[in-house]
Write a protein that holds these residues in place. Structure first.
Motif, mmCIF file in Angstrom:
data_model
loop_
_atom_site.group_PDB
_atom_site.id
_atom_site.type_symbol
_atom_site.label_atom_id
_atom_site.label_comp_id
_atom_site.label_asym_id
_atom_site.label_seq_id
_atom_site.Cartn_x
_atom_site.Cartn_y
_atom_site.Cartn_z
ATOM 1 N N LYS A 103 2.635 -6.397 -78.495
ATOM 2 C CA LYS A 103 2.528 -5.161 -77.719
ATOM 3 C C LYS A 103 3.798 -4.891 -76.903
ATOM 4 C CE LYS A 103 -1.895 -4.476 -78.658
ATOM 5 N NZ LYS A 103 -2.350 -3.321 -79.463
ATOM 6 N N GLU A 160 0.030 -0.379 -84.194
ATOM 7 C CA GLU A 160 0.056 0.210 -82.863
ATOM 8 C C GLU A 160 1.494 0.284 -82.349
ATOM 9 O OE1 GLU A 160 -2.501 -1.949 -80.327
ATOM 10 O OE2 GLU A 160 -4.288 -1.684 -81.567
ATOM 11 N N SER A 161 1.689 1.084 -81.330
ATOM 12 C CA SER A 161 3.019 1.222 -80.743
ATOM 13 C C SER A 161 3.415 -0.055 -80.007
ATOM 14 C CB SER A 161 3.053 2.404 -79.774
ATOM 15 O OG SER A 161 2.162 2.168 -78.706
#
Length: 476
Positions: A103, A160-161
């Motif tokens: 993340k 996901e980013s």
């Protein structure tokens, strides 16, 4: 010197695994999580680029800290590109991969982010500079055109980013390879990469290029900004000024080498700079301002009207300050809160008697650091403000280096400073008696003379019971 420690079983296993990069990439799906940090270090330093891409694609932690690797020995540019490529490279179809939990990628040397084994479930917990801080949201509609094309194809629906934290250094001289690589990746990547910068340094960048880079950043995240400007960046009528205005959480602002040239139509150079400084009114959290420009001479009252009253540090070297400027500072609301005041490289010999004393009187309740270096302070001028300076009971450090002070002037300084309970360090010039003038008005330092004078100073400090205070003498 002792012999190096023998390699552990993990070291030997990693060395064996890296002999064949294709095999190493396939093995990533089966490796225990705790092996990944060590494998990353070895692969990064050995420039195993294919393995590095695979490690990023299978990273089992929420956070990836790269600063320790970039600080290590040896070239790392190739390894850095491999890591960045791994952020949006698709793994080979023939390779069974594990889903990455990545993340946050952190490039900061002074990172506030937590370590691998302490990773939180929410990246917003990593950055809370203020009690009211809310991390800015970055939505898909703000994605660059290339990203939108990739999203339309559905390439990244399962991905996901990633948030990237970095302290950026931009400019013709100090444009670091790291900053360039990360910015290029963010601009070209198909995957949404959100860039967060807490410390930003800009040196001699064009307005258009600076604005382009800042458009990649959530400006409210920036807390420290340093600008060295020789090309008119600090002009109130350009987009950059409005971008600085949006840095709501900015705490430290340093503006140096403010020379111009200024864009046509802005009037005088002073007007252009003042126009830029007027945008500082929105910076309610600003605690420190450093400004080095003689364009502010005679206009300090305007600058002070744009600053928060609770400003703690004000540094104004090379500003050609007038006595009217110092008088305005003494009457300003900021004077009652200042903890550090730097007036170095301003000629105080032209300041009218009583003006500096009035300023010291106003800051006496909070002042901890005072810098009056290269101010052409003489014995007479020093004696005029010493009684007021001795009332700054929170003063911890004082710098009077490169001034025209004799031994008797320094003795008076020691006597007045003896009553300050928190004083720790004084920097003062080697007294005038320790120099002689050679033909051509060239100063010559007389070391034996200074040794005698220094011994006298030490005895004086002992008599005053001030041995705990460090006194440093500097040459002109």
């Amino acid at each position: 010197m002792g012999s190096p420690a023998p390699p552990t079983l993990v070291d030997l296993a990693i060395q064996s695994l890296l002999r064949d990069e294709a095999t190493a990439v396939r093995a990533l799906a089966e490796l225990p999580d705790n092996v990944f940090p060590h494998l990353l270090t070895v692969a990064f330093r050995g420039e195993y680029r294919r393995v590095l891409r695979g490690i990023v694609q299978a990273w089992p932690f929420r956070q990836l800290r790269l600063a320790p690797l970039l600080a290590g020995p040896g070239p790392w540019l190739g390894s850095l590109w491999a890591v960045l490529h791994g952020l949006d490279a698709r793994p080979a179809r023939s390779v069974r991969t594990r889903k990455s939990k990545l993340k946050v990628v952190d490039f900061r040397q002074d990172s506030e982010l937590i370590q691998f084994h302490e990773c939180s479930e929410d990246a917003t917990e990593f950055v809370l500079p203020f009690a009211t801080w809310v991390e800015p949201e970055v939505t898909v509609h703000g994605t660059k055109p290339r990203q939108r094309r990739c999203l339309k194809k559905g390439t990244w629906q399962a991905w996901e980013s990633v948030d990237i934290y970095i302290n950026l250094s931009l400019g013709s001289v100090r444009m670091q390879e790291l900053s360039y690589c990360v910015l290029r990746k963010v601009q070209k990547s198909c995957r949404p990469l959100h860039l967060f910068c807490r410390k930003l340094y800009i040196e001699n960048m064009s307005v258009n290029r600076t604005v382009e880079i800042l458009n990649l950043l959530p400006l409210e995240f920036i807390q420290e900004l340093e600008v060295c400007d020789r090309w008119g960046l600090l002009s109130g009528r350009n987009v950059f000024a409005r971008q600085v205005e949006q840095m709501k959480n900015l705490c430290h602002l340093k503006l140096s080498s403010v020379l111009g040239p200024w864009p046509s139509g802005n009037g005088s150079s002073s007007h252009a700079l003042i126009s830029f400084l007027s945008h500082l009114t929105k910076l309610e959290h600003l605690q420190m301002l450093h400004l080095s420009s003689d364009h502010i001479s005679g206009h300090l009252h305007q600058l002070l009207s744009y600053l928060p009253s609770s400003l703690e540090t004000l540094e104004l070297p090379f500003c050609a300050l007038l006595d009217t400027d110092i008088h305005c500072l003494s009457k300003s609301p900021q004077a009652a809160y200042l903890k550090k005041l730097d007036l170095s490289q301003n000629n105080l010999s032209y300041v009218l008697p009583g003006v500096l004393e009035a300023l010291l009187r106003e800051v006496s309740g909070t002042l901890e650091q005072l810098v009056l270096s290269h101010c052409k302070v003489t014995d007479v001028y020093l004696m005029a403000f010493l009684p007021t300076l001795s009332c700054c009971f929170h003063l911890q450090s004082l710098s009077l280096s490169n001034n025209l002070i004799s031994s008797s002037g320094l003795i008076n300084l020691m006597q007045f400073m003896a009553g300050l309970p928190e004083l720790k360090h004084v920097v003062c010039p080697v007294p005038l008696e320790c120099y002689s003038y050679l033909p051509g008005s060239q100063l010559c330092y007389i070391k034996p003379q200074f040794i005698k004078v220094e011994a006298m100073f030490r005895k004086k400090l002992q008599a005053l019971r001030q041995e705990h205070v460090k006194w440093t003498f500097t040459l002109r």
